[in-house]
Design a protein around this motif. Structure first.
Motif, PDB file in Angstrom:
ATOM      1  N   LEU A 272       0.816  -1.209   0.000  1.00 49.57           N
ATOM      2  CA  LEU A 272       0.000   0.000   0.000  1.00 49.57           C
ATOM      3  C   LEU A 272       0.851   1.262   0.000  1.00 49.57           C
ATOM      4  O   LEU A 272       1.966   1.277   0.529  1.00 49.57           O
ATOM      5  CB  LEU A 272      -0.910   0.038   1.228  1.00 49.57           C
ATOM      6  CG  LEU A 272      -1.877  -1.122   1.440  1.00 49.57           C
ATOM      7  CD1 LEU A 272      -2.789  -0.822   2.626  1.00 49.57           C
ATOM      8  CD2 LEU A 272      -2.692  -1.410   0.191  1.00 49.57           C
ATOM      9  N   ARG A 273       0.291   2.325  -0.562  1.00 47.21           N
ATOM     10  CA  ARG A 273       0.917   3.639  -0.457  1.00 47.21           C
ATOM     11  C   ARG A 273       0.468   4.348   0.824  1.00 47.21           C
ATOM     12  O   ARG A 273       1.145   5.266   1.276  1.00 47.21           O
ATOM     13  CB  ARG A 273       0.572   4.485  -1.684  1.00 47.21           C
ATOM     14  CG  ARG A 273       1.065   3.871  -2.987  1.00 47.21           C
ATOM     15  CD  ARG A 273       0.852   4.792  -4.167  1.00 47.21           C
ATOM     16  NE  ARG A 273       1.276   4.165  -5.407  1.00 47.21           N
ATOM     17  CZ  ARG A 273       1.276   4.764  -6.587  1.00 47.21           C
ATOM     18  NH1 ARG A 273       0.876   6.029  -6.679  1.00 47.21           N
ATOM     19  NH2 ARG A 273       1.672   4.124  -7.672  1.00 47.21           N
ATOM     20  N   LEU A 274      -0.675   3.956   1.369  1.00 53.57           N
ATOM     21  CA  LEU A 274      -1.140   4.515   2.632  1.00 53.57           C
ATOM     22  C   LEU A 274      -0.368   3.876   3.776  1.00 53.57           C
ATOM     23  O   LEU A 274      -0.044   2.696   3.726  1.00 53.57           O
ATOM     24  CB  LEU A 274      -2.644   4.261   2.806  1.00 53.57           C
ATOM     25  CG  LEU A 274      -3.563   4.939   1.794  1.00 53.57           C
ATOM     26  CD1 LEU A 274      -5.013   4.531   2.054  1.00 53.57           C
ATOM     27  CD2 LEU A 274      -3.419   6.458   1.859  1.00 53.57           C
ATOM     28  N   PRO A 275      -0.092   4.636   4.841  1.00 49.80           N
ATOM     29  CA  PRO A 275       0.758   4.113   5.917  1.00 49.80           C
ATOM     30  C   PRO A 275      -0.003   3.296   6.951  1.00 49.80           C
ATOM     31  O   PRO A 275      -1.222   3.417   7.099  1.00 49.80           O
ATOM     32  CB  PRO A 275       1.300   5.396   6.560  1.00 49.80           C
ATOM     33  CG  PRO A 275       0.176   6.373   6.397  1.00 49.80           C
ATOM     34  CD  PRO A 275      -0.424   6.060   5.040  1.00 49.80           C
ATOM     35  N   GLY A 276       0.731   2.439   7.671  1.00 49.86           N
ATOM     36  CA  GLY A 276       0.216   1.818   8.868  1.00 49.86           C
ATOM     37  C   GLY A 276      -0.501   0.500   8.684  1.00 49.86           C
ATOM     38  O   GLY A 276      -1.074   0.212   7.617  1.00 49.86           O
ATOM     39  N   ALA A 277      -0.489  -0.295   9.756  1.00 43.22           N
ATOM     40  CA  ALA A 277      -1.164  -1.592   9.744  1.00 43.22           C
ATOM     41  C   ALA A 277      -2.668  -1.445   9.600  1.00 43.22           C
ATOM     42  O   ALA A 277      -3.342  -2.310   9.026  1.00 43.22           O
ATOM     43  CB  ALA A 277      -0.834  -2.350  11.030  1.00 43.22           C
ATOM     44  N   VAL A 278      -3.226  -0.338  10.115  1.00 44.64           N
ATOM     45  CA  VAL A 278      -4.672  -0.162  10.059  1.00 44.64           C
ATOM     46  C   VAL A 278      -5.160  -0.097   8.614  1.00 44.64           C
ATOM     47  O   VAL A 278      -6.257  -0.573   8.294  1.00 44.64           O
ATOM     48  CB  VAL A 278      -5.090   1.106  10.841  1.00 44.64           C
ATOM     49  CG1 VAL A 278      -4.547   2.370  10.205  1.00 44.64           C
ATOM     50  CG2 VAL A 278      -6.602   1.181  10.958  1.00 44.64           C
ATOM     51  N   GLU A 337      -4.520   3.130  16.984  1.00 47.44           N
ATOM     52  CA  GLU A 337      -3.827   2.952  15.709  1.00 47.44           C
ATOM     53  C   GLU A 337      -3.020   4.185  15.328  1.00 47.44           C
ATOM     54  O   GLU A 337      -1.930   4.075  14.754  1.00 47.44           O
ATOM     55  CB  GLU A 337      -4.846   2.629  14.608  1.00 47.44           C
ATOM     56  CG  GLU A 337      -5.652   1.362  14.858  1.00 47.44           C
ATOM     57  CD  GLU A 337      -4.781   0.123  15.002  1.00 47.44           C
ATOM     58  OE1 GLU A 337      -3.677   0.089  14.413  1.00 47.44           O
ATOM     59  OE2 GLU A 337      -5.189  -0.808  15.720  1.00 47.44           O
ATOM     60  N   THR A 338      -3.554   5.364  15.629  1.00 49.44           N
ATOM     61  CA  THR A 338      -2.859   6.596  15.248  1.00 49.44           C
ATOM     62  C   THR A 338      -1.537   6.742  15.989  1.00 49.44           C
ATOM     63  O   THR A 338      -0.533   7.210  15.423  1.00 49.44           O
ATOM     64  CB  THR A 338      -3.758   7.811  15.526  1.00 49.44           C
ATOM     65  OG1 THR A 338      -4.959   7.692  14.758  1.00 49.44           O
ATOM     66  CG2 THR A 338      -3.059   9.110  15.155  1.00 49.44           C
ATOM     67  N   LEU A 339      -1.502   6.340  17.260  1.00 48.71           N
ATOM     68  CA  LEU A 339      -0.263   6.433  18.029  1.00 48.71           C
ATOM     69  C   LEU A 339       0.869   5.636  17.380  1.00 48.71           C
ATOM     70  O   LEU A 339       2.041   5.994  17.493  1.00 48.71           O
ATOM     71  CB  LEU A 339      -0.496   5.937  19.457  1.00 48.71           C
ATOM     72  CG  LEU A 339      -1.293   6.876  20.369  1.00 48.71           C
ATOM     73  CD1 LEU A 339      -1.649   6.183  21.675  1.00 48.71           C
ATOM     74  CD2 LEU A 339      -0.513   8.155  20.639  1.00 48.71           C
ATOM     75  N   ARG A 340       0.505   4.569  16.679  1.00 51.57           N
ATOM     76  CA  ARG A 340       1.516   3.749  16.012  1.00 51.57           C
ATOM     77  C   ARG A 340       2.101   4.442  14.778  1.00 51.57           C
ATOM     78  O   ARG A 340       3.156   4.045  14.280  1.00 51.57           O
ATOM     79  CB  ARG A 340       0.907   2.409  15.597  1.00 51.57           C
ATOM     80  CG  ARG A 340       0.412   1.571  16.769  1.00 51.57           C
ATOM     81  CD  ARG A 340      -0.284   0.315  16.273  1.00 51.57           C
ATOM     82  NE  ARG A 340      -0.702  -0.539  17.376  1.00 51.57           N
ATOM     83  CZ  ARG A 340      -1.369  -1.688  17.233  1.00 51.57           C
ATOM     84  NH1 ARG A 340      -1.671  -2.120  16.013  1.00 51.57           N
ATOM     85  NH2 ARG A 340      -1.728  -2.394  18.281  1.00 51.57           N
ATOM     86  N   LEU A 341       1.393   5.442  14.269  1.00 48.86           N
ATOM     87  CA  LEU A 341       1.843   6.122  13.056  1.00 48.86           C
ATOM     88  C   LEU A 341       2.751   7.312  13.333  1.00 48.86           C
ATOM     89  O   LEU A 341       3.403   7.816  12.420  1.00 48.86           O
ATOM     90  CB  LEU A 341       0.624   6.612  12.252  1.00 48.86           C
ATOM     91  CG  LEU A 341      -0.336   5.551  11.721  1.00 48.86           C
ATOM     92  CD1 LEU A 341      -1.520   6.225  11.032  1.00 48.86           C
ATOM     93  CD2 LEU A 341       0.373   4.617  10.753  1.00 48.86           C
ATOM     94  N   LEU A 342       2.787   7.775  14.576  1.00 49.60           N
ATOM     95  CA  LEU A 342       3.533   8.986  14.890  1.00 49.60           C
ATOM     96  C   LEU A 342       5.033   8.739  14.810  1.00 49.60           C
ATOM     97  O   LEU A 342       5.543   7.745  15.309  1.00 49.60           O
ATOM     98  CB  LEU A 342       3.167   9.482  16.289  1.00 49.60           C
ATOM     99  CG  LEU A 342       1.693   9.848  16.507  1.00 49.60           C
ATOM    100  CD1 LEU A 342       1.488  10.358  17.919  1.00 49.60           C
ATOM    101  CD2 LEU A 342       1.223  10.871  15.485  1.00 49.60           C
ATOM    102  N   GLY A 343       5.732   9.688  14.177  1.00 47.17           N
ATOM    103  CA  GLY A 343       7.178   9.588  14.078  1.00 47.17           C
ATOM    104  C   GLY A 343       7.830   9.724  15.447  1.00 47.17           C
ATOM    105  O   GLY A 343       7.362  10.467  16.314  1.00 47.17           O
ATOM    106  N   THR A 344       8.911   9.026  15.662  1.00 46.19           N
ATOM    107  CA  THR A 344       9.603   9.021  16.950  1.00 46.19           C
ATOM    108  C   THR A 344      10.067  10.419  17.333  1.00 46.19           C
ATOM    109  O   THR A 344      10.725  11.100  16.546  1.00 46.19           O
ATOM    110  CB  THR A 344      10.812   8.073  16.895  1.00 46.19           C
ATOM    111  OG1 THR A 344      10.372   6.787  16.464  1.00 46.19           O
ATOM    112  CG2 THR A 344      11.463   7.950  18.257  1.00 46.19           C
TER     113      THR A 344
END
Length: 436
Positions: A272-278, A337-344
């Motif tokens: 996918l081009r969209l990010p994340g496992a969700v 799910e959003t918390l998993r997408l945030l950059g470190t």
């Protein structure tokens, strides 16, 4: 896909492909609308045009609202002659519906409410905008799914997940589960593509005459610790769950394992081009639903993989030395799910409003693991910044308060800033970005 069928997929009940192809083209002539409906649609279009010219918005919602006011049966009349797929659930509706609509366009024109207007007025506007489209993919708020299904007679319904959201408007999620269960009983002709790993979804979809089960992996369990049927504790053993009353996880037809989707015909990797496992989860549902419609899985996968943006979500805005990424999160399950997408270590601006469309009850803030933001700069923003600040203080997270999210972002000199906003705050930020 390879010829080898995934072992994790149920071999006992391979789903029957539903013929979503219209018996004849859904042309204006083939679907003569009653005079009252034609008048209602014309008035709705006029209202939408006026709204756009006055700069009050895109016009879709007010147009649909006017049409429904003049003809309460407009949904049924506009849906007649089409093959309708409804997409519902607490989170992921807009993305999944967009993916599915793009896949179904390989079969023909599709009417869709891709802007996320998922109440009956938005659904009516989407159908009125494409009167000749033989297919319709409609995102529907889970509260309104029973009434919309009653009027549109869907060929398929996609049920992604169920969790608490907008308690002051929607009420408890278990009430929603019971209403959906009744809706599936009322629509025996609809294939129901449902989440086998979500206890509440499974309880509802077991009432369907033709369920198609997807296993995306364990998700948010905070609202289904006890059985929705009997109240006993739900027992979990790996991917499987069960209750002493007999309610248990149904064997899945489709399984998502990382980025690999296992289906009745084999397996394939998703890129996918969209990010994340969700979004892999959303893609699995869209591909499975498209497969039910007769779209070959490789064609559906290519359509899904080509999507780069979804109604402003994940949007990256350049502002001098700063880059701002916009993310949407509306409830504890979505925040998970959003918390998993945030950059470190990137700074985060959290914008929270409490309007009718958001839900005025913000008790959900206490179920979000904001503690995971520790170690990065945080700004509490939005109309309900004070409520958010109280939650952050109890999480022992240093932060500052700036109600205007644009000013909050301007407080950072350079680099990438993550902005996470709930529904109306997110829409306003996108509108301000477009205006600037």
């Amino acid at each position: 896909m390879s010829a080898t069928t995934a072992t994790a997929v149920s071999k006992e009940c391979v789903p029957t492909v539903v013929n979503l192809s219209p018996s004849r083209p859904a042309t204006r002539a083939a679907r003569r609308l009653p005079a009252r409906t034609r008048l209602a649609v014309a008035a709705g279009r006029a209202a939408a045009t006026l709204s756009r010219r006055c700069g009050l918005g895109g016009g879709g919602i007010i147009g649909g609202r006017v049409s429904l006011l003049l003809d309460p049966h407009v949904l049924g009349h506009l849906a007649a002659g089409r093959r309708v797929v409804l997409v519902t659930g607490t989170n992921g509706k807009t993305t999944t519906a967009l993916m599915l609509a793009k896949a179904l366009r390989t079969l023909g024109p599709v009417a869709a409410n891709s802007d996320g207007a998922n109440l009956p007025d938005g659904v009516a506007a989407a159908l009125a905008a494409r009167p000749d489209a033989p297919y319709a993919v409609l995102e529907v708020d889970e509260t309104y799914l029973p009434s919309v299904a009653r009027q549109t007679h869907p060929a398929a319904i996609v049920l992604l997940n169920l969790s608490r959201d907008q308690l002051d408007r929607v009420g408890e999620v278990r009430s929603t589960e019971r209403d959906l269960r009744a809706a599936f009983t009322e629509n025996p002709g609809a294939a129901v593509i449902a989440n086998a790993d979500d206890v509440l979804v499974a309880s509802a979809a077991l009432a369907a005459a033709r369920p198609v089960w997807i296993s995306p992996g364990p998700g948010w369990r905070g609202d289904a610790l006890s059985c929705p049927r009997c109240g006993n504790a739900v027992l979990h053993d790996g991917d499987h769950w069960s209750c002493p009353c007999g309610l248990r996880r149904p064997p899945p037809h489709w399984v998502l394992a990382g980025s690999e989707l296992h289906g009745p015909d084999g397996r394939m990797a998703l890129d996918l081009r969209l990010p994340g496992a969700v979004n892999l989860v959303n893609a699995a549902f869209a591909i499975a639903a498209a497969h039910e419609a007769g779209v070959p899985v490789p064609h559906a996968a290519r359509a899904v993989e080509s999507i780069e943006a979804v109604a402003g979500r994940y949007r990256l805005i350049r502002d001098g030395a700063r880059s701002v990424r916009l993310l949407l999160a509306k409830n504890p399950a979505g925040w998970r799910e959003t918390l998993r997408l945030l950059g470190t270590h990137r700074p985060v601006v959290i914008a929270v409003n409490g309007r009718e469309a958001d839900g005025r009850d913000l008790s959900w803030l206490w179920d979000v693991e904001f503690e995971r933001l520790r170690g990065r700069p945080i700004v509490a923003s939005g109309e309900r910044a004070a409520d958010l600040a109280v939650r952050l203080r109890y999480a022992d997270l240093p932060h500052r308060v700036e109600p205007d999210p644009v000013r909050a972002v301007a407080g950072f000199a350079a680099g990438t800033v993550e902005v996470v906003a709930n529904y109306t705050a997110f829409r306003e930020l996108n509108a301000r970005a477009d205006h600037d």
